[in-house]
Design an enzyme around this catalytic site. Structure first.
Site, PDB file in Angstrom:
ATOM      1  N   LYS A   9       0.822  -1.212   0.000  1.00  0.00           N
ATOM      2  CA  LYS A   9       0.000   0.000   0.000  1.00  0.00           C
ATOM      3  C   LYS A   9       0.866   1.277   0.000  1.00  0.00           C
ATOM      4  O   LYS A   9       2.070   1.225   0.267  1.00  0.00           O
ATOM      5  CB  LYS A   9      -0.941  -0.034   1.217  1.00  0.00           C
ATOM      6  CG  LYS A   9      -1.944  -1.211   1.161  1.00  0.00           C
ATOM      7  CD  LYS A   9      -2.925  -1.172   2.331  1.00  0.00           C
ATOM      8  CE  LYS A   9      -3.897  -2.351   2.250  1.00  0.00           C
ATOM      9  NZ  LYS A   9      -4.901  -2.333   3.361  1.00  0.00           N
ATOM     10  N   TYR A  49     -12.357  -2.108  -3.357  1.00  0.00           N
ATOM     11  CA  TYR A  49     -12.829  -2.239  -1.978  1.00  0.00           C
ATOM     12  C   TYR A  49     -14.348  -2.104  -1.886  1.00  0.00           C
ATOM     13  O   TYR A  49     -14.886  -1.713  -0.835  1.00  0.00           O
ATOM     14  CB  TYR A  49     -12.128  -1.217  -1.078  1.00  0.00           C
ATOM     15  CG  TYR A  49     -10.755  -1.678  -0.594  1.00  0.00           C
ATOM     16  CD1 TYR A  49     -10.614  -2.833   0.181  1.00  0.00           C
ATOM     17  CD2 TYR A  49      -9.604  -0.953  -0.889  1.00  0.00           C
ATOM     18  CE1 TYR A  49      -9.371  -3.256   0.635  1.00  0.00           C
ATOM     19  CE2 TYR A  49      -8.347  -1.368  -0.437  1.00  0.00           C
ATOM     20  CZ  TYR A  49      -8.248  -2.519   0.324  1.00  0.00           C
ATOM     21  OH  TYR A  49      -7.021  -2.939   0.791  1.00  0.00           O
ATOM     22  N   ASN A 112      -1.986   0.279   6.735  1.00  0.00           N
ATOM     23  CA  ASN A 112      -1.437  -0.952   7.301  1.00  0.00           C
ATOM     24  C   ASN A 112      -0.579  -1.743   6.300  1.00  0.00           C
ATOM     25  O   ASN A 112      -0.466  -2.958   6.372  1.00  0.00           O
ATOM     26  CB  ASN A 112      -2.547  -1.802   7.929  1.00  0.00           C
ATOM     27  CG  ASN A 112      -3.599  -2.213   6.922  1.00  0.00           C
ATOM     28  OD1 ASN A 112      -3.485  -1.923   5.746  1.00  0.00           O
ATOM     29  ND2 ASN A 112      -4.626  -2.905   7.394  1.00  0.00           N
ATOM     30  N   HIS A 115      -2.098  -5.497   1.520  1.00  0.00           N
ATOM     31  CA  HIS A 115      -3.368  -6.199   1.323  1.00  0.00           C
ATOM     32  C   HIS A 115      -3.068  -7.621   0.880  1.00  0.00           C
ATOM     33  O   HIS A 115      -2.112  -7.845   0.134  1.00  0.00           O
ATOM     34  CB  HIS A 115      -4.198  -5.518   0.223  1.00  0.00           C
ATOM     35  CG  HIS A 115      -5.271  -6.422  -0.337  1.00  0.00           C
ATOM     36  ND1 HIS A 115      -6.489  -6.584   0.269  1.00  0.00           N
ATOM     37  CD2 HIS A 115      -5.270  -7.254  -1.405  1.00  0.00           C
ATOM     38  CE1 HIS A 115      -7.205  -7.473  -0.425  1.00  0.00           C
ATOM     39  NE2 HIS A 115      -6.490  -7.894  -1.446  1.00  0.00           N
ATOM     40  N   GLU A 126      -9.367 -10.802  -7.786  1.00  0.00           N
ATOM     41  CA  GLU A 126      -8.419  -9.700  -7.573  1.00  0.00           C
ATOM     42  C   GLU A 126      -7.206  -9.811  -8.501  1.00  0.00           C
ATOM     43  O   GLU A 126      -6.685  -8.800  -8.980  1.00  0.00           O
ATOM     44  CB  GLU A 126      -7.972  -9.686  -6.105  1.00  0.00           C
ATOM     45  CG  GLU A 126      -9.114  -9.304  -5.163  1.00  0.00           C
ATOM     46  CD  GLU A 126      -8.733  -9.387  -3.690  1.00  0.00           C
ATOM     47  OE1 GLU A 126      -7.563  -9.709  -3.383  1.00  0.00           O
ATOM     48  OE2 GLU A 126      -9.611  -9.107  -2.847  1.00  0.00           O
TER      49      GLU A 126
HETATM   50  P1  ATP Z   1      -7.062  -6.002   3.220  1.00  0.00           P
HETATM   51  O1  ATP Z   1      -8.446  -6.273   2.627  1.00  0.00           O
HETATM   52  O2  ATP Z   1      -6.510  -4.657   2.810  1.00  0.00           O
HETATM   53  O3  ATP Z   1      -6.131  -7.129   2.994  1.00  0.00           O
HETATM   54  P2  ATP Z   1      -8.015  -6.857   5.793  1.00  0.00           P
HETATM   55  O4  ATP Z   1      -8.673  -7.960   5.042  1.00  0.00           O
HETATM   56  O5  ATP Z   1      -7.093  -7.209   6.912  1.00  0.00           O
HETATM   57  O6  ATP Z   1      -7.210  -5.903   4.819  1.00  0.00           O
HETATM   58  P3  ATP Z   1     -10.540  -5.465   5.798  1.00  0.00           P
HETATM   59  O7  ATP Z   1     -11.527  -5.607   6.897  1.00  0.00           O
HETATM   60  O8  ATP Z   1     -10.811  -6.156   4.491  1.00  0.00           O
HETATM   61  O9  ATP Z   1      -9.111  -5.868   6.382  1.00  0.00           O
HETATM   62  O10 ATP Z   1     -10.360  -3.913   5.535  1.00  0.00           O
HETATM   63  C1  ATP Z   1      -9.780  -3.436   4.336  1.00  0.00           C
HETATM   64  C2  ATP Z   1      -8.858  -2.283   4.671  1.00  0.00           C
HETATM   65  O11 ATP Z   1      -9.631  -1.186   5.129  1.00  0.00           O
HETATM   66  C3  ATP Z   1      -7.861  -2.545   5.812  1.00  0.00           C
HETATM   67  O12 ATP Z   1      -6.720  -3.241   5.426  1.00  0.00           O
HETATM   68  C4  ATP Z   1      -7.543  -1.134   6.234  1.00  0.00           C
HETATM   69  O13 ATP Z   1      -6.626  -0.510   5.323  1.00  0.00           O
HETATM   70  C5  ATP Z   1      -8.909  -0.451   6.110  1.00  0.00           C
HETATM   71  N1  ATP Z   1      -9.650  -0.520   7.371  1.00  0.00           N
HETATM   72  C6  ATP Z   1     -10.251  -1.614   7.925  1.00  0.00           C
HETATM   73  N2  ATP Z   1     -10.841  -1.310   9.087  1.00  0.00           N
HETATM   74  C7  ATP Z   1     -10.638   0.017   9.289  1.00  0.00           C
HETATM   75  C8  ATP Z   1     -11.004   0.947  10.299  1.00  0.00           C
HETATM   76  N3  ATP Z   1     -11.727   0.571  11.360  1.00  0.00           N
HETATM   77  N4  ATP Z   1     -10.607   2.231  10.161  1.00  0.00           N
HETATM   78  C9  ATP Z   1      -9.886   2.636   9.088  1.00  0.00           C
HETATM   79  N5  ATP Z   1      -9.518   1.819   8.084  1.00  0.00           N
HETATM   80  C10 ATP Z   1      -9.874   0.533   8.180  1.00  0.00           C
HETATM   81 MG    MG Z   2      -9.890  -7.631   3.292  1.00  0.00          MG
END
Ligand code: ATP
Ligand code: MG
Length: 137
Positions: A9, A49, A112, A115, A126
């Protein structure tokens, strides 16, 4: 053998962490079989997303994901999907295990660093979102 989509990211690309993250990926027996730099458009980020459209953090997430270049990669290995999710660590770096990418590098729950696809079905969708058949061995 299984494939998964990884995105390094904008927060991590900005801090020159592509090499560090790829070292962890390779150390954990995943092969980087395709890799490119891409700048997501707003439409692309919203579509990628899309499952989070109704979440309160959606607009902020889209703004973050379009704030700089990302490195999109296809990883291949045994149980690549679950294996990469383990290497990444929990979504919130405060909850991530020691030695995981997010524990080591993530700035916040949003920024974070990486992804990874969360299911076999989503991995196929994807990978096809970013890579044509010609780009994959
Ligand atoms: P990713 O899909 O990016 O691999 P993930 O599966 O661990 O991450 P998801 O729940 O799918 O987490 O959320 C997608 C992304 O949205 C997260 O990686 C983060 O960048 C963002 N995100 C998730 N929860 C929050 C939150 N509470 N506040 C801000 N951003 C968030
Ligand atoms: Mg995810």
């Amino acid at each position: 053998m299984e494939r998964t989509l990884s995105i390094i990211k904008p927060d991590a690309v900005k801090r020159n962490l592509i090499g560090h993250i790829n070292q962890l990926i390779e150390k954990n027996n995943l092969k980087i079989i395709a890799s490119k730099t891409h700048k997501l458009s707003k439409n692309e980020a919203e579509s990628f997303y899309g499952v989070h459209k109704e979440r309160p953090f959606f607009n902020s997430l889209v703004a973050f994901m379009t704030s700089g270049s990302v490195q999109v990669q296809v990883l291949e290995g045994e149980n690549a999907i679950v294996s990469y999710r383990e290497i990444m660590g929990a979504t919130n770096p405060e909850d991530a295990d020691e030695g995981t990418i997010r524990k080591l590098f993530a700035e916040s729950i949003e920024a974070n660093s990486v992804h990874g696809s969360d299911s076999s079905e989503n991995a196929s969708i994807e990978i096809a979102f970013f890579f044509s058949g010609l780009e994959l061995i």
